[in-house]
Design an enzyme around this catalytic site. Structure first.
Site, short mmCIF file in Angstrom:
data_model
loop_
_atom_site.label_atom_id
_atom_site.label_comp_id
_atom_site.label_asym_id
_atom_site.label_seq_id
_atom_site.Cartn_x
_atom_site.Cartn_y
_atom_site.Cartn_z
N ASP A 105 0.84 -1.20 0.00
CA ASP A 105 0.00 0.00 0.00
C ASP A 105 0.88 1.25 0.00
O ASP A 105 2.03 1.22 0.48
CB ASP A 105 -0.86 0.03 1.27
CG ASP A 105 -1.90 -1.09 1.28
OD1 ASP A 105 -2.19 -1.64 0.19
OD2 ASP A 105 -2.38 -1.42 2.37
N1 URA Z 1 -1.35 -5.88 4.04
C1 URA Z 1 -1.84 -4.63 3.94
O1 URA Z 1 -2.85 -4.30 4.54
N2 URA Z 1 -1.18 -3.75 3.18
C2 URA Z 1 -0.04 -4.06 2.49
O2 URA Z 1 0.52 -3.21 1.80
C3 URA Z 1 0.44 -5.37 2.60
C4 URA Z 1 -0.23 -6.26 3.38
#
Ligand code: URA
Length: 252
Positions: A105
């Site tokens: 993310d």
């Molecule tokens: N889980 C999440 O919530 N975000 C990420 O970027 C990776 C795993």
């Protein structure tokens, strides 16, 4: 990836597609030691041994593998239509066209693997291989023993099916914060955030510290390092390739 032989031969610079077809019909091409004369025949340049007049051909592009520390605030994409910062700016000097294996993310940080090896990337992301991803997670509040058990047990519902069992290790706690290590064996959208929200402890900070056998180690935000040979081998094994080559251990 399997492709028609004439396309493979043309891409490897052996001959034009038309001329390659002639070579196939003339019996000059062998795949895994067998002469092939059928024009529709498919092969995989990464996994099959393809010979032209007895000389083995290889793929045109050398495969490269890197570990990258994605900083917070950058999207895991090569181009954002809205012009937001992306990881592309860190990758342009690598000298090869690489792309990230999976995503983190925008507000998450840590290890992203980069490669031009589409076959390995696809396998690493395929749910069948259960390649683990390890995260250091800071959550709001301090989860109870019971909440941690729920987090790890494989009973938390994400959409229409539960999250797979997850390894959860408490690292430390503050008065109203806790830090956990979580090892996931699947990679669903926003998975860590969704799981932690479900136990009532939303994620405040998320850092990926390992992808399968590859560790973030001492990389700093924005830094890239080439993977060591052993790391590439271990990744191949995690993705279902044998240690000695790219022959499949698991059939599709
Ligand atoms: N889980 C999440 O919530 N975000 C990420 O970027 C990776 C795993």
């Amino acid at each position: 990836m399997e492709e028609r032989l004439q396309k493979i031969l043309a891409q490897a610079g052996v001959a034009s597609r038309r001329a390659a077809e002639r070579m196939i019909l003339d019996g000059r091409i062998r795949v895994n030691s067998e002469v092939v004369t059928e024009l529709g025949t498919k092969a995989d340049i990464e996994q099959d041994v393809i010979e032209v007049d007895g000389v083995v051909i290889g793929s045109a592009e050398e495969k490269v593998y890197f570990a990258f520390y994605k900083p917070v605030g950058f999207l895991t994409t090569m181009k954002d239509p809205q012009g937001r910062p992306t990881v592309a700016q860190f990758l342009k000097d690598l000298g090869s066209r690489v792309y990230p294996v999976g995503r983190l993310d925008g507000d998450a940080e840590g290890l992203l693997l980069l490669t031009n090896d589409g076959d390995l990337a696809a396998r690493l992301m395929h749910p069948r291989h259960h390649v683990s991803k390890t995260y250091r997670v800071k959550v709001r509040g301090v989860p109870s023993e019971d909440a941690l058990r729920r987090l790890s047990a494989g009973t938390i519902m994400l959409g229409d099916r539960p999250a797979a069992p997850t390894e959860v290790y408490p690292i430390k706690t503050g008065p109203d914060r806790a830090w956990l290590k979580m090892v996931l064996h699947e990679g669903r959208h926003h998975q860590v955030k969704r799981m932690c929200s479900q136990i009532g402890h939303p994620v405040l900070k998320l850092k990926r510290t390992a992808f399968g056998p590859v560790e973030l180690g001492r990389l700093k935000p924005g830094e890239v390092r080439p993977l060591k040979k052993d790391e590439v081998k271990a990744l191949m094994a995690a993705a279902g390739f044998s240690k000695t080559g790219r022959r499949r251990l698991v059939q599709d």
